[in-house]
Design a protein around this motif. Structure first.
Motif, mmCIF file in Angstrom:
data_model
loop_
_atom_site.group_PDB
_atom_site.id
_atom_site.type_symbol
_atom_site.label_atom_id
_atom_site.label_comp_id
_atom_site.label_asym_id
_atom_site.label_seq_id
_atom_site.Cartn_x
_atom_site.Cartn_y
_atom_site.Cartn_z
ATOM 1 N N PRO A 102 0.809 -1.219 0.000
ATOM 2 C CA PRO A 102 0.000 0.000 0.000
ATOM 3 C C PRO A 102 0.844 1.271 0.000
ATOM 4 N N VAL A 103 2.177 1.128 0.047
ATOM 5 C CA VAL A 103 3.058 2.297 0.132
ATOM 6 C C VAL A 103 4.191 2.151 -0.864
ATOM 7 N N SER A 104 4.876 3.264 -1.108
ATOM 8 C CA SER A 104 6.086 3.272 -1.925
ATOM 9 C C SER A 104 7.297 3.403 -1.005
ATOM 10 N N GLY A 105 8.419 2.847 -1.444
ATOM 11 C CA GLY A 105 9.619 2.970 -0.631
ATOM 12 C C GLY A 105 10.658 1.933 -0.996
ATOM 13 N N LYS A 106 11.580 1.690 -0.070
ATOM 14 C CA LYS A 106 12.687 0.771 -0.279
ATOM 15 C C LYS A 106 12.514 -0.443 0.625
ATOM 16 N N VAL A 107 12.688 -1.651 0.055
ATOM 17 C CA VAL A 107 12.522 -2.882 0.818
ATOM 18 C C VAL A 107 13.681 -3.022 1.806
ATOM 19 N N LEU A 108 13.333 -3.145 3.094
ATOM 20 C CA LEU A 108 14.344 -3.303 4.139
ATOM 21 C C LEU A 108 14.529 -4.760 4.553
ATOM 22 N N ALA A 109 13.452 -5.530 4.606
ATOM 23 C CA ALA A 109 13.554 -6.909 5.075
ATOM 24 C C ALA A 109 12.353 -7.705 4.578
ATOM 25 N N LEU A 110 12.582 -8.999 4.342
ATOM 26 C CA LEU A 110 11.535 -9.927 3.951
ATOM 27 C C LEU A 110 11.260 -10.867 5.114
ATOM 28 N N GLY A 111 10.002 -11.162 5.351
ATOM 29 C CA GLY A 111 9.615 -11.887 6.554
ATOM 30 C C GLY A 111 9.622 -13.393 6.460
ATOM 31 N N GLY A 112 9.939 -13.972 5.305
ATOM 32 C CA GLY A 112 9.934 -15.426 5.195
ATOM 33 C C GLY A 112 10.546 -15.870 3.886
ATOM 34 N N GLN A 113 10.696 -17.185 3.743
ATOM 35 C CA GLN A 113 11.241 -17.783 2.536
ATOM 36 C C GLN A 113 10.140 -18.523 1.786
ATOM 37 N N PRO A 114 10.235 -18.601 0.442
ATOM 38 C CA PRO A 114 9.253 -19.389 -0.301
ATOM 39 C C PRO A 114 9.144 -20.798 0.233
ATOM 40 N N GLY A 115 7.907 -21.250 0.412
ATOM 41 C CA GLY A 115 7.647 -22.555 0.992
ATOM 42 C C GLY A 115 7.316 -22.506 2.466
ATOM 43 N N GLU A 116 7.592 -21.359 3.105
ATOM 44 C CA GLU A 116 7.331 -21.224 4.539
ATOM 45 C C GLU A 116 5.854 -20.953 4.778
ATOM 46 N N VAL A 117 5.283 -21.601 5.785
ATOM 47 C CA VAL A 117 3.893 -21.375 6.179
ATOM 48 C C VAL A 117 3.873 -20.274 7.230
ATOM 49 N N MET A 118 3.111 -19.211 6.947
ATOM 50 C CA MET A 118 3.098 -18.039 7.817
ATOM 51 C C MET A 118 1.693 -17.805 8.353
ATOM 52 N N ALA A 119 1.619 -17.372 9.590
ATOM 53 C CA ALA A 119 0.332 -17.084 10.224
ATOM 54 C C ALA A 119 -0.199 -15.736 9.741
ATOM 55 N N VAL A 120 -1.520 -15.650 9.648
ATOM 56 C CA VAL A 120 -2.152 -14.367 9.345
ATOM 57 C C VAL A 120 -1.794 -13.382 10.453
ATOM 58 N N GLY A 121 -1.353 -12.167 10.078
ATOM 59 C CA GLY A 121 -0.957 -11.152 11.033
ATOM 60 C C GLY A 121 0.529 -11.125 11.314
ATOM 61 N N SER A 122 1.277 -12.130 10.823
ATOM 62 C CA SER A 122 2.730 -12.108 11.018
ATOM 63 C C SER A 122 3.371 -11.130 10.032
ATOM 64 N N GLU A 123 4.582 -10.704 10.364
ATOM 65 C CA GLU A 123 5.256 -9.694 9.544
ATOM 66 C C GLU A 123 5.685 -10.283 8.206
ATOM 67 N N LEU A 124 5.260 -9.647 7.123
ATOM 68 C CA LEU A 124 5.580 -10.120 5.781
ATOM 69 C C LEU A 124 6.771 -9.380 5.181
ATOM 70 N N ILE A 125 6.765 -8.050 5.293
ATOM 71 C CA ILE A 125 7.812 -7.262 4.656
ATOM 72 C C ILE A 125 7.915 -5.906 5.347
ATOM 73 N N ARG A 126 9.148 -5.370 5.400
ATOM 74 C CA ARG A 126 9.375 -4.020 5.922
ATOM 75 C C ARG A 126 9.847 -3.131 4.784
ATOM 76 N N ILE A 127 9.268 -1.918 4.757
ATOM 77 C CA ILE A 127 9.592 -0.974 3.695
ATOM 78 C C ILE A 127 9.945 0.375 4.309
ATOM 79 N N GLU A 128 11.039 0.959 3.867
ATOM 80 C CA GLU A 128 11.423 2.306 4.299
ATOM 81 C C GLU A 128 10.628 3.318 3.490
ATOM 82 N N VAL A 129 9.946 4.224 4.185
ATOM 83 C CA VAL A 129 9.044 5.157 3.517
ATOM 84 C C VAL A 129 9.352 6.584 3.958
ATOM 85 N N GLU A 130 8.851 7.517 3.185
ATOM 86 C CA GLU A 130 8.891 8.922 3.589
ATOM 87 C C GLU A 130 7.915 9.123 4.738
ATOM 88 N N GLY A 131 8.314 9.900 5.723
ATOM 89 C CA GLY A 131 7.428 10.143 6.857
ATOM 90 C C GLY A 131 7.662 9.152 7.978
#
Length: 426
Positions: A52-81
């Motif tokens: 939903p935002v523009s910015g720079k990818v800082l971190a990815l929350g998992g690897q392909p094939g990993e089962v993730m719970a709803v509400g867990s951290e998926l990705i961090r993005i550096e944004v303005e503001g």
């Protein structure tokens, strides 16, 4: 600058966890609002996750094939503001879910093509192709691209990828194959010894298929029945209808006729159009005929559902089959369109072979398989004539369907197809 955290959204239907199938970005990439960053898979379909935002990818929350719970951290993005995340803040202070979690789930698609950078030119492809990746680096590519590369003897680490995050596309293989020098350097000839090997994780749709097939073979007492059918009269009818109505109503394939035959035959054999809950020990015979149409896509087999086939005309069912097949191949079929079938029809088309042993699509109890149609000499009334012949290879759950009933059901379908006027006699 601040940090925006995207959490795994609530896809709906009470789903508590999903499988991370593929990333379309990597750490350091610049993303724009609404760009698809990942594919995740539920039990029914693949779903794209946009940012939903523009910015720079800082971190990815998992690897392909990993089962993730709803509400867990998926990705961090550096944004303005300020962003929506502060380092050191308690979980209670963090927002319950980003905007993407409360938005309606996006429609699933198999090929996400967000614009990360301008496509590489042909000269850029050639320049990049001659510099291989590290030997242990696994390039990003779809299963279809990997198979095509394997068949052509191409090592993907030599191919420049112009897709998101360097993903190798079919177009990249086209460019690479057009370079005779680099191609012959990296791809062994037909008689050259090969020592390369490729390990492919079983994730996403392929994992779901494997689990369902294994579960079906483990739980269902399969038996198969093969019958030969003279399709000459039906093919003459199909050709006539296409000539007369093809331009106005659309061309008819064989499938809507087969569906109609299954619908009519199921009236006398309701135990075939049924589902079996083996845990509850409960058989449900369905009045509605919801036909699963086994469809092969680049990523694997999917079964979209033609609902209420009993109520559709040839052309209505043909149109819906075509729409569903296209949606499944492009991975745009909704979860509702991929569930709820009562019997399945599977066909390999021209590759159908002489006979097959299809696997029952649980919790159904029957699957009808179509083999290749061929012209063969047949003896009719003492005369040798050329007829269009085709086998039906069907499998049943012997816990529910007796052998005699299965044979009579297929014989009923045979009679309807060999005398196609009877398909429409009420």
């Amino acid at each position: 600058m601040g940090t925006h955290v995207i959490k795994m959204p609530d896809i709906g239907e009470g789903i508590a966890q999903v499988e991370l199938v593929e990333w379309f970005v990597k750490v350091g990439d610049i993303v724009t609002e609404d760009q698809v960053v990942a594919d995740v898979m539920t039990d029914k379909a693949t779903v794209e996750i946009p940012t939903p935002v523009s910015g720079k990818v800082l971190a990815l929350g998992g690897q392909p094939g990993e089962v993730m719970a709803v509400g867990s951290e998926l990705i961090r993005i550096e944004v303005e503001g300020a962003g929506n995340y502060q380092e050191g803040a308690s979980k209670a202070a963090a927002p319950a879910a980003p905007a993407v979690a409360s938005a309606p789930a996006p429609q699933p698609q198999v090929e996400a093509k967000p614009v990360v950078a301008a496509p590489a030119t042909a000269s850029e492809h050639r320049a990049a192709a001659i510099v291989p990746r590290e030997a242990n680096e696994r390039p990003l590519a779809s299963p279809a691209v990997r198979k095509r590369a394997w068949d052509a003897g191409i090592e993907l680490r030599y191919v420049h990828g112009s897709g998101p995050a360097g993903r190798i596309l079919h177009e990249d293989l086209d460019v690479f194959l057009a370079q005779p020098t680099t191609h012959t350097q990296s791809a062994p000839g037909g008689y050259a010894k090969r020592s390369d090997a490729e390990q492919i994780p079983v994730i996403g749709l392929r994992r779901k298929i494997a689990q369902r097939m294994q579960d079906a073979k483990r739980r269902v007492a399969h038996f198969s029945y093969v019958e030969e059918i003279d399709m000459t009269a039906l093919e003459e009818l199909r050709a006539h209808l296409n000539k007369k109505h093809g331009d106005s109503r659309g061309k008819l394939t064989l499938l809507p006729f087969l569906v109609r035959a299954m619908v009519v035959a199921a009236r006398d054999f309701p135990q075939i159009n049924a589902t079996y809950d083996d845990e509850a020990q409960l058989i449900t015979r369905h009045g509605a005929v919801h036909v699963g149409i086994a469809t092969q896509g680049d990523n694997g087999l999917m079964v979209p559902v033609l609902r209420h086939a009993e109520a559709g005309s040839l052309w209505a069912n043909a149109s819906e089959i075509s729409r569903l097949a296209n949606a499944a191949r492009n991975n745009k079929a909704s979860r509702d369109e991929l569930s709820g079938s009562t019997i399945t029809l599977t066909s390999l088309g021209a590759l159908g072979g002489i006979a097959s042993t299809p696997v029952v699509n649980t919790p159904e109890v029957a699957i009808v398989g179509v083999n290749r149609m061929v012209e063969r000499p047949m003896v009719i009334n003492g005369q040798i004539v050329i007829r269009k012949m085709m086998n039906l290879s069907s499998s049943f759950d012997h816990r529910v369907v007796d052998g005699m009933d299965a044979a009579l059901f297929i014989q009923a379908i045979r009679g309807l197809l060999e005398q196609p006027a009877s398909l429409f006699v009420e």
